[in-house]
Design an enzyme around this catalytic site. Structure first.
Site, PDB file in Angstrom:
ATOM      1  N   LYS B  76      -7.549  -3.427   2.092  1.00 31.92           N
ATOM      2  CA  LYS B  76      -7.134  -4.049   1.228  1.00 31.92           C
ATOM      3  C   LYS B  76      -6.292  -4.865   1.703  1.00 31.92           C
ATOM      4  O   LYS B  76      -5.855  -4.140   2.642  1.00 31.92           O
ATOM      5  CB  LYS B  76      -7.622  -2.912   0.227  1.00 31.92           C
ATOM      6  N   SER B 151      -7.700  -3.616  -9.393  1.00 38.02           N
ATOM      7  CA  SER B 151      -7.576  -4.495  -8.321  1.00 38.02           C
ATOM      8  C   SER B 151      -8.199  -4.884  -6.978  1.00 38.02           C
ATOM      9  O   SER B 151      -8.042  -5.941  -6.533  1.00 38.02           O
ATOM     10  CB  SER B 151      -5.664  -4.638  -7.961  1.00 38.02           C
ATOM     11  N   SER B 175      -7.494   0.893  -9.771  1.00 38.16           N
ATOM     12  CA  SER B 175      -8.153  -0.049  -8.992  1.00 38.16           C
ATOM     13  C   SER B 175      -8.947   0.293  -8.528  1.00 38.16           C
ATOM     14  O   SER B 175      -9.389  -0.430  -7.504  1.00 38.16           O
ATOM     15  CB  SER B 175      -6.859  -0.696  -8.459  1.00 38.16           C
TER      16      SER B 175
END
Lengths: 476, 484, 95
Positions: B76, B151, B175
């Site tokens: 990420k 997210s 997330s």
């Protein structure tokens, strides 16, 4: 109207750790800009603080030395505001739960009276960087080497009643942090600086007047001048029918006045909250006791001991214990001189201090070591030289001409104690001054001193004065 | 090759059936051809990946290979990667080439895992749909008109679409779990403090936790073995003995006491999600799991409390982005204030600015007690609720999200409705507990996630329970059409 | 709690965010909506509850006082918007 001044001091002492409070960057002073600012100090994304054990120990040390409470649990908070020398946009500082609280410090006033000044709290926090305003095409340069240096903010109660009391308190604290070895006390480098909260009120009133805060005072003299100025200014305002505005002010030493700080004009809302990157600091009794075991003899204890052990006056003991370095130096001289400690005290406070002053040196940088000075005093005590000659020898030692014995030998300053030799000089003096001899013998006693002087002159001051006196009396 | 799980790829590498270079090249080709449709990657690091793959093959040849050596992964874009842009999905960090690796990134390097690239995400991890990214929204591979969740939407989408065997994510309020649920993969948020936060760009420090995202529980266990561990640079990192999270995978779940939290089975849940969960519960019953209802009386307050705590911490955490030392700086600032306000106003997107403002307000003089302090007290109540529940049961089971993936743009105009898509995941972050999501079925062709919540440090048990389910079901093997 | 444009402006200033005047209304509406939502918290009785700042009960770990960070100024300043003579430059700061 009679006015009373009320002062509280917030003193920021930079702790003498080797690394920063939350990072492993060095705290050494004077490095090239931003070479001692690591990722944590720069507030780069994703970096995290870890607390320096050395800083905690030092805070506890001060707490113990001022008889304060050491919090079993204290908490680091974030003080949020934007400023270019504050890389993260917040300062990590202890807010609601400081590590040290409820301490006190004894100070001595000019009239010799003692006074206890309350210390509200002392908390750990990080220092900010520095803004350099020299011209970079109209820009300001930011150096973050200082960012993250550990500070202990020591907050006094509003117990001080004059600029002089404030200075006495600050000096005492300055001496204490250096005794404890937790701060180098270098005020020029900003290691020990002070914000003064000043207000005035009608004498006898028991409520406080509106205060102003004078920021960043970095010398004792500035503290005194700034407070004196501010007190007068506030009295002028009040007597002119005005009101004092609560504000932050800066002292301008060139103009000798304080003026409002522009950048701090807007009311700040610091939005303190516990720093979620740090856990509560829990200190158990074992940790505190371990720190206690490292406490040195404190100034007040040392002064008392000097009076008892060396038979010094309170004044002498006070001067000699004003700094740990001076006290250590004196004790080393006293031991090495093998004579009365009073002589050692006189020399340290007299010749040595004067010479240090003249050359602007700290006692730690003295070209004459305590052992060397002790060696010189030993030669006074064993009558090798007179006290007067010793001063010349000291000067030569100061100039780097070697230790006392070397100088005495090289310059032939050894005292003349041989009776025959002194008698010979006396005979010469009597022969060369028949007129004075006549006058003396006819009753003019004052001329005795003249003959002593002549004998000392001819021996280059080396004749033992006591022997000269005695022999002269016989001959004349 | 990409249909294989991490465990299978590791076995293939070990058996020399495939080299890491071949594997990495395969994934890079897939990314090249398929990611345009998804926008899952912000940065593809082909060169570095191949170099690492060569090193991994060499290590294996020399007998120095670890369990995952040679298995490529994606990070990420919230994890700092030395020499590679770390954007956090924001214009603010569009030009930020990190000068260090995050703790998690170091660990994957040490494990010999080539990094395919940095995955898309909601800006600074603030969002539940991946629509707040400066780099554009990520599409859900199951239906590219829909969001993948957020997210960690990029990581979820690329794992679901087989553009990476596994990826890292971070979970502040759901997330990892919410996008895992919406894309049909498995994701775990570990106990707070398990995974180092060093080098992980902070959103809300007391809630953020990195974790693995992969297709199976077994893969998550293997990735967590790499990720978890003490890091002295993170004061909130937990000092615990090393743990092998795969050890409980084969443990039967018979007799396991599992709680069904009452507030998670209320009216908020879509009927289709409820049906899928019923079937999953039945499956577990068949394996001998004992279910009982438990109450979490304060769970309903989790989302409101979270939307005070998280913005408060973020308002402070994001103050460092000021245009002075790195990142975006506005053109020709007039003065210092202008430099600050425009760099931040132009560098941050609307949702980030909204949250900074909410947090600033919640911490400001006069409102601190009513908002921040109140929220922290509710946080305690919620943690106490969980503690009581775990006196009765070993694991909690419920939905991960109230519904399946929503349409792009569906919730962007209504922040509060967006916030409610994390209604089942947020309480876990407030308490700091481990939680995971695993695929449990389809509703109208879209994946449905099942959430398991464990007591502190019970990741191995959660992974084991999930693995036992996956041994008897096929949901985790489903691939979205066009990406199989 | 409903926020006015002025309050939004004040908050935006505290947070150093440039908000265009035409956006103030929208922010005021959205922020008011969020605040109204979080005020559901008021329903909970939190009398006597200790606030929870950290999810785990632990104490701060202490780092030995040893400098261990090398000088990486060149690396750090390579990503800085404006530097000169090793300093970060900002528009003039007035004290």
């Amino acid at each position: 109207m009679q006015w009373e001044t009320v002062i509280g001091l917030e003193i920021h002492a930079q702790l003498a750790t080797r690394s920063k409070i939350f990072s492993g960057a060095s705290t050494a002073y004077g490095a090239a800009p931003n070479t001692q600012a690591c990722a944590v100090d720069l507030g780069l994304p994703g970096v995290l603080p870890v607390l320096n054990e050395g800083a905690v120990r030092m805070a506890v040390k001060l707490g113990l030395a001022i008889g304060a409470d050491i919090a079993p649990r204290s908490v680091f908070a974030r003080k949020n505001y934007f400023y270019p020398d504050l890389p993260k946009g917040y300062q990590i500082s202890q807010y609601e739960l400081p590590v040290v609280s409820h301490g006190r410090l004894e100070i001595e006033l000019e009239d010799g009276q003692g006074k206890t000044v309350g210390i509200t709290r002392a908390h750990l926090e990080e220092d900010a960087g520095k803004s350099l305003h020299e011209d970079f095409h109209g820009m300001t340069g930011i150096d973050l080497n200082r960012a993250g240096t550990p500070l202990l903010e020591i907050v006094s109660e509003p117990d001080l009643r004059s600029a002089r009391e404030a200075v006495a308190y600050m000096k005492k604290l300055h001496s204490l942090v250096r005794y404890l070895g937790i701060c180098d006390g270098n005020m020029q480098e900003g290691s020990f600086r002070c914000d003064a909260n000043v207000s005035v009120r009608p004498r006898g009133s028991d409520t406080f007047g509106t205060r102003t805060e004078i920021k960043n005072l970095n010398s004792f003299r500035f503290v005194e001048r700034a407070i004196d100025y501010e007190v007068e200014r506030q009295i002028d305002v009040l007597e002119g029918g005005g009101t004092v505005v609560q504000e932050t002010r800066l002292f301008d030493p060139d103009q000798g006045e304080t003026r409002p700080m522009r950048s701090k004009e807007e009311a700040n809302d610091y939005r303190y909250f516990p720093d979620p990157d740090l856990l509560p600091l829990d200190l158990d009794a074992a940790f505190i006791e371990k720190v206690r075991a490292t406490l040195p003899e404190l100034p007040d204890e040392k002064k008392q001991r000097f009076m008892e052990q060396y038979g010094l006056s309170a004044y002498d003991a006070g001067v000699l214990t004003a700094s740990r370095e001076m006290a250590d130096y004196f004790e080393a001289v006293a031991e090495a001189c093998q004579g009365p400690a009073k002589t050692a005290a006189n020399w340290v406070m007299g010749e040595l201090s004067a010479a240090l002053n003249k050359d602007g040196l700290d006692i730690g940088d003295s070209p004459v070591t305590a052992e060397a000075l002790g060696g010189l005093l030993r030669r006074i005590h064993d009558n090798t030289i007179s006290g007067k000659i010793a001063k010349d020898v000291f000067e030569a030692m100061w100039a780097g001409e070697g230790d006392a014995d070397t100088v005495i030998e090289a310059k032939g300053l050894k005292q003349i104690t041989d009776t025959g030799a002194i008698e010979q000089v006396i005979d010469e003096v009597m022969r060369d001054h028949p007129q004075q001899l006549e006058q003396y013998r006819s009753g003019k006693d004052k001329l005795f001193g003249f003959f002593v002087g002549q004998v000392m002159k001819r021996t280059g001051g080396k004749a033992n004065p006591a022997q000269v006196n005695e022999l002269l009396k016989g001959k004349l | 090759m990409h249909e294989k799980t991490i465990a299978e790829l590791a076995a293939a590498l070990q058996a020399r059936e495939v080299s890491s270079v071949e594997l990495t090249e395969h994934y890079l080709r897939r990314i090249e051809t398929l990611d345009d449709a998804l926008n899952g990657y912000i940065t593809v690091t082909a060169e570095q990946a191949l170099e690492a793959a060569r090193a991994a093959d060499e290590a294996r040849a020399q007998g120095r290979a670890g369990p995952l050596t040679g298995v490529p992964v994606a990070h990420k874009d919230i994890f700092c990667t030395e020499g590679v842009r770390t954007s956090c999905g924001s214009r603010m960090l569009d030009n930020f080439v990190a000068p260090y690796d995050a703790g998690v990134v170091e660990r994957f390097k040490a494990a010999g895992c080539p990094v395919l690239g940095k995955t898309n995400m909601d800006e600074f991890a603030m969002g539940s749909s991946n629509e707040t990214s400066y780099y554009g929204p990520v599409k859900n591979p199951w239906d590219t008109e829909r969001v993948p969740g957020g997210s960690s939407g990029g990581s979820a989408a690329v794992v679901a679409a087989r553009l990476a065997p596994g990826a890292t994510g971070t979970d502040t309020g759901g997330s990892i779990r919410q996008p895992a649920a919406l894309t049909g993969i498995t994701g775990l948020k570990p106990t707070y403090g398990r995974v180092s936060r060093w080098g992980m760009v902070a959103f809300a420090s007391s809630l953020d936790q990195g974790g693995p995202m992969a297709r199976t529980a077994e893969d998550c266990a293997l990735l967590l073995n790499v990720m978890a561990g003490f890091d002295r640079r993170d004061s909130t990192s937990l000092e615990r003995p090393g743990e092998d999270f795969t050890t409980a995978l084969d443990r039967p779940v018979k007799g396991l006491r599992v709680g069904l939290p009452k507030p998670f089975f209320g009216e908020g849940m879509a009927p289709a999600v409820a049906r899928v969960l019923e079937e999953a519960i039945d499956h577990y019953r068949g394996l001998g799991v004992e279910f009982r209802e438990v109450d979490l009386p304060n769970a309903g307050l989790a989302v409101p409390a979270y939307y005070v705590v998280a913005p408060a911490e973020c308002s402070s955490n994001l103050a460092r982005f000021d245009g002075v030392r790195y990142g975006y700086r506005c053109e020709d600032p007039r003065d210092l204030l202008d430099l600050y306000t425009r760099s931040r106003g132009e560098g941050f997107g609307a949702e980030v600015q909204r949250r900074i403002m909410v947090g600033t307000y919640a911490l400001s003089a006069g409102y601190f007690d009513a908002y921040y302090l109140k929220a922290q007290k509710i946080r305690r109540l919620i943690a106490d609720d969980f503690a009581r529940a775990f006196q009765e049961v070993d694991v909690l089971l419920g939905p991960t999200t109230p519904d399946t993936a929503f349409r792009l743009g569906e919730k962007t105009d209504d922040p509060v409705s967006m916030y409610l898509s994390d209604i089942y995941t947020i309480a876990v972050n407030l308490a700091g507990l481990p939680g995971m999501s695993l695929p449990a079925g389809l509703a109208d062709g879209l994946p449905v996630g099942m959430q398991l919540i464990g007591n502190y440090f019970d990741e191995a048990r959660l992974l084991g329970m999930a693995h036992q389910y996956q041994m008897g079901t096929e949901w985790h093997r489903m691939a979205p059409g066009g990406f199989n | 709690m409903s926020l006015s444009r002025d309050e939004v402006e004040k908050i935006a200033h505290l947070a150093r965010l440039a908000v265009r005047p035409e956006d103030l209304e929208g922010y005021a509406r959205e922020l008011s909506g969020i605040l109204a939502f979080v005020e559901q918290m008021d329903a909970a009785d939190t009398e006597g509850v200790t606030p929870m700042a950290h999810p785990v009960e632990a104490s701060q770990r202490l780092r030995p006082d040893e400098p261990d960070e090398p000088d990486r100024r060149d690396r750090f300043q390579a990503i800085a918007p404006s530097v000169e003579a090793g300093l970060y430059l900002v528009p003039r700061v007035i004290e």
